[in-house]
Structure formats: structure tokens, C-alpha cells
Design an enzyme around this catalytic site. Structure first.
Site, PDB file in Angstrom:
ATOM      1  N   TYR A   7       3.351  -5.449  -8.871  1.00 29.34           N
ATOM      2  CA  TYR A   7       2.833  -6.689  -9.320  1.00 29.34           C
ATOM      3  C   TYR A   7       1.204  -5.927  -9.660  1.00 29.34           C
ATOM      4  O   TYR A   7       0.241  -7.102  -9.625  1.00 29.34           O
ATOM      5  CB  TYR A   7       3.242  -7.280  -8.016  1.00 29.34           C
ATOM      6  CG  TYR A   7       3.019  -6.733  -6.772  1.00 29.34           C
ATOM      7  CD1 TYR A   7       3.840  -5.247  -6.170  1.00 29.34           C
ATOM      8  CD2 TYR A   7       1.531  -6.183  -5.765  1.00 29.34           C
ATOM      9  CE1 TYR A   7       3.647  -4.693  -5.259  1.00 29.34           C
ATOM     10  CE2 TYR A   7       0.891  -5.649  -4.825  1.00 29.34           C
ATOM     11  CZ  TYR A   7       2.639  -5.211  -4.746  1.00 29.34           C
ATOM     12  OH  TYR A   7       1.983  -3.694  -3.010  1.00 29.34           O
ATOM     13  N   GLY A   8       0.900  -5.214  -9.713  1.00 26.23           N
ATOM     14  CA  GLY A   8      -0.597  -4.423  -9.325  1.00 26.23           C
ATOM     15  C   GLY A   8      -0.769  -3.964 -10.479  1.00 26.23           C
ATOM     16  O   GLY A   8      -0.480  -4.089 -12.036  1.00 26.23           O
ATOM     17  N   THR A   9      -1.404  -2.922  -9.523  1.00 24.01           N
ATOM     18  CA  THR A   9      -2.919  -1.830 -11.218  1.00 24.01           C
ATOM     19  C   THR A   9      -1.496  -1.283 -12.368  1.00 24.01           C
ATOM     20  O   THR A   9      -1.854  -0.317 -12.724  1.00 24.01           O
ATOM     21  CB  THR A   9      -3.620  -0.820 -10.372  1.00 24.01           C
ATOM     22  OG1 THR A   9      -3.070  -0.372  -9.097  1.00 24.01           O
ATOM     23  CG2 THR A   9      -4.942  -1.606  -9.862  1.00 24.01           C
ATOM     24  N   LEU A  10      -0.475  -1.256 -11.756  1.00 24.45           N
ATOM     25  CA  LEU A  10       0.594  -0.993 -12.591  1.00 24.45           C
ATOM     26  C   LEU A  10       0.946  -1.528 -13.087  1.00 24.45           C
ATOM     27  O   LEU A  10       2.316  -1.445 -14.490  1.00 24.45           O
ATOM     28  CB  LEU A  10       1.903   0.016 -11.752  1.00 24.45           C
ATOM     29  CG  LEU A  10       1.999   1.681 -10.868  1.00 24.45           C
ATOM     30  CD1 LEU A  10       2.749   1.106 -10.486  1.00 24.45           C
ATOM     31  CD2 LEU A  10       1.636   2.425 -11.344  1.00 24.45           C
ATOM     32  N   GLU A  75       0.977   5.737  -3.875  1.00 29.31           N
ATOM     33  CA  GLU A  75       0.659   4.954  -3.205  1.00 29.31           C
ATOM     34  C   GLU A  75       0.642   4.931  -1.543  1.00 29.31           C
ATOM     35  O   GLU A  75       0.529   3.621  -0.594  1.00 29.31           O
ATOM     36  CB  GLU A  75       1.832   3.052  -3.256  1.00 29.31           C
ATOM     37  CG  GLU A  75       2.571   3.116  -5.030  1.00 29.31           C
ATOM     38  CD  GLU A  75       0.909   2.024  -5.329  1.00 29.31           C
ATOM     39  OE1 GLU A  75      -0.071   1.834  -4.573  1.00 29.31           O
ATOM     40  OE2 GLU A  75       0.804   2.260  -6.900  1.00 29.31           O
TER      41      GLU A  75
HETATM   42  N1  PCA Z   1      -0.621  -0.173  -7.284  1.00 27.06           N
HETATM   43  C1  PCA Z   1       1.027  -0.965  -7.350  1.00 27.06           C
HETATM   44  C2  PCA Z   1       1.001  -1.954  -6.077  1.00 27.06           C
HETATM   45  C3  PCA Z   1       0.196  -2.155  -5.756  1.00 27.06           C
HETATM   46  C4  PCA Z   1      -1.042  -1.854  -7.199  1.00 27.06           C
HETATM   47  O1  PCA Z   1      -1.799  -1.844  -7.234  1.00 27.06           O
HETATM   48  C5  PCA Z   1       1.887  -1.999  -8.322  1.00 27.06           C
HETATM   49  O2  PCA Z   1       1.158  -2.423  -9.195  1.00 27.06           O
HETATM   50  O3  PCA Z   1       2.334  -2.432  -7.911  1.00 27.06           O
END
Ligand code: PCA
Length: 119
Positions: A7-10, A75
Site C-alpha cells: 500500500y506504500g512505497t512498494l 520493513e
Molecule cells: N512499504 C510497504 C509498507 C509501507 C511501505 O512504504 C508497502 O508498500 O506496503
């Protein structure tokens, strides 16, 4: 192989997306209600939020064991920054649940992001 909700940078286009290179993209997905995002600065942290009605938007991927180990390291599972947990997904044609990274530290005082990380 493990199904992971990111949900984030991935996510595609995100700063850490290269960690998913060579893995299988299943499609966009959303969690069930009861989750929300806070900003940790460069990335979001997802936490349980009992009053939430929207859930969190993200992507479903299938990753191999080596990739999963890399993601755990990224993480900060060892430092207790995030934990890898099961999350139920809003109805979709792909899957009912997935693994995801939940933020484990207190989020009091962090800027609320809501249901989608656009960074
Ligand atoms: N990376 C993981 C968790 C938060 C982040 O930035 C993600 O993208 O799900």
C-alpha cells in the site's frame, strides 16, 4: 510463494518498488474497512482503525521466499517497526486475504493519510 498486499512505497511507481522486480503482479485491491494510513515521512504505516469505513487501497502481488525475506528486512521486522500480518480484502476477483506490513509503533501525533498513499 506468498500473496502480499502492498500500500506504500512498494507499489508500482513507488520508491521501493524495485524490491518487487521479477515478482507477479495480480492487480489492484483494497482492504476491508477497519484500516487506515499514517505518514512516517517517506512512507506510510497502515494500522487497524476500528471506526474506518473505507479500507486502504493498494496492490496484490505474489512473491517468492527470497523476495519475502528481503521485504521483511526492508520493513524492519526485526526492529519491530512493522509486523507481517494477514489482512482481509474487500470483495474482488483475485483473493480474499493476503499478507501485509502493519505499522506496530504508536501512531499518535503522526499525520493521517487516509485510505491511499500517493507519494
Ligand atoms: N512499504 C510497504 C509498507 C509501507 C511501505 O512504504 C508497502 O508498500 O506496503
Amino acid at each position: 510463494m506468498t500473496r502480499v498486499f502492498v500500500y506504500g512505497t512498494l507499489k508500482r511507481g513507488g520508491a521501493n518498488h524495485a524490491f518487487l522486480a521479477g515478482q507477479q503482479f495480480l492487480g489492484p485491491a483494497r482492504t476491508q474497512p477497519g484500516f487506515t494510513l499514517y505518514s512516517l515521512g517517506d512512507c506510510p504505516g497502515m494500522v487497524r482503525a476500528p471506526g474506518d469505513t473505507a479500507g486502504v487501497a493498494g496492490e496484490l502481488w505474489v512473491v517468492d521466499d527470497a523476495c519475502l525475506a528481503e521485504l521483511d528486512r526492508l520493513e524492519g521486522l526485526d526492529e519491530g517497526l512493522y509486523e507481517r500480518a494477514d489482512v482481509l480484502l474487500a470483495p474482488n476477483p483475485l483473493a480474499a486475504s493476503a499478507r501485509t506490513y502493519l505499522y506496530t509503533r504508536p501512531h499518535h501525533g503522526l499525520p493521517p493519510v487516509g485510505s491511499e498513499w500517493l507519494g
